[in-house]
Design an enzyme around this catalytic site. Structure first.
Site, PDB file in Angstrom:
ATOM      1  N   ASP A   1      -8.011   4.139   0.973  1.00  0.00           N
ATOM      2  CA  ASP A   1      -7.050   4.510   2.006  1.00  0.00           C
ATOM      3  C   ASP A   1      -7.822   4.993   3.239  1.00  0.00           C
ATOM      4  OD1 ASP A   1      -5.172   5.696   3.586  1.00  0.00           O
ATOM      5  OD2 ASP A   1      -4.183   6.788   1.967  1.00  0.00           O
TER       6      ASP A   1
ATOM      7  N   CYS B   1       0.865  -1.190   0.000  1.00  0.00           N
ATOM      8  CA  CYS B   1       0.000   0.000   0.000  1.00  0.00           C
ATOM      9  C   CYS B   1       0.895   1.231   0.000  1.00  0.00           C
ATOM     10  CB  CYS B   1      -0.993  -0.019   1.169  1.00  0.00           C
ATOM     11  SG  CYS B   1      -0.242   0.004   2.806  1.00  0.00           S
TER      12      CYS B   1
ATOM     13  N   SER C   1      -1.851  -2.696   3.924  1.00  0.00           N
ATOM     14  CA  SER C   1      -1.053  -3.893   3.600  1.00  0.00           C
ATOM     15  C   SER C   1      -0.667  -4.724   4.840  1.00  0.00           C
ATOM     16  CB  SER C   1       0.170  -3.552   2.739  1.00  0.00           C
ATOM     17  OG  SER C   1       1.015  -2.615   3.343  1.00  0.00           O
TER      18      SER C   1
HETATM   19  P1  4NP Z   1      -1.762   2.844   4.070  1.00  0.00           P
HETATM   20  O1  4NP Z   1      -2.373   4.198   4.642  1.00  0.00           O
HETATM   21  O2  4NP Z   1      -1.222   3.172   2.709  1.00  0.00           O
HETATM   22  O3  4NP Z   1      -2.962   1.929   3.999  1.00  0.00           O
HETATM   23  O4  4NP Z   1      -0.723   2.405   5.054  1.00  0.00           O
HETATM   24  C1  4NP Z   1      -1.639   5.381   4.756  1.00  0.00           C
HETATM   25  C2  4NP Z   1      -0.816   5.586   5.830  1.00  0.00           C
HETATM   26  C3  4NP Z   1      -0.117   6.768   5.955  1.00  0.00           C
HETATM   27  C4  4NP Z   1      -0.248   7.747   4.985  1.00  0.00           C
HETATM   28  C5  4NP Z   1      -1.067   7.539   3.903  1.00  0.00           C
HETATM   29  C6  4NP Z   1      -1.757   6.348   3.776  1.00  0.00           C
HETATM   30  N1  4NP Z   1       0.451   8.981   5.130  1.00  0.00           N
HETATM   31  O5  4NP Z   1       0.236   9.867   4.294  1.00  0.00           O
HETATM   32  O6  4NP Z   1       1.268   9.130   6.049  1.00  0.00           O
END
Ligand code: 4NP
Length: 153
Positions: free
Chosen positions: A122, A8, A15
């Protein structure tokens, strides 16, 4: 040994859940599992608290996991690479050097026949509910992946 990588963006929400859920459905002597993020912001971090909680409510422990960034070497280390959304797909496929590497990468929900969803949203900036929905989507996909892996052996 078949090696499966879940990918992810941050490797702290979706993920790690996908890895934990699939791990609960397959024989760890036969399937090697890991997860990674296309971004580096959370490298070394535990999964997001809300992912840890939704996994725990469903009897799955993901607290052994630590975030890492996807790297070019993963194309050689893994047989199957499942990504959560089209942004991840683009990011990972753009790092592929060969057709064989590109062909290892799949949108995870493409394994679910007849689903109206193509992407695992997300959940990072949303509430708890988003994590329940992500769990549900990934649980269904991992049932199918576990089945596919059984038939491949
Ligand atoms: P993930 O979610 O891709 O499902 O782990 C996210 C976690 C952190 C961030 C974006 C998506 N971030 O921008 O820090």
């Amino acid at each position: 040994m078949i090696k499966v990588l879940m990918v992810c963006l941050g490797n702290i929400c979706r993920s790690p859940l996908a890895e934990g859920i699939l791990r609960s459905k397959v024989d760890s002597d036969k399937i090697f599992l890991d997860s990674a993020g296309t971004g580096a912001w959370h490298v070394g971090h535990l999964p997001d608290k809300r992912s840890i909680e939704v996994a725990k409510r469903n009897g799955i422990d993901i607290t052994y996991q630590r975030a890492r960034q996807f790297s070019e070497d993963d194309f050689d280390s893994f047989d199957l690479i499942y990504v959560m959304d089209k942004e991840n797909l683009k990011a990972v496929q753009s790092m592929a050097l060969t057709k064989e590497q590109r062909d290892k990468v799949h949108l995870i929900l493409d394994v679910v026949k007849g689903t109206k969803y193509r992407e695992v949203p997300d959940p990072y900036y949303g509430g708890e509910q988003g994590f329940d929905f992500v769990f549900q989507l990934l649980n269904e996909a991992c049932d199918q992946i576990a089945n596919n892996l059984l038939n491949e052996k």
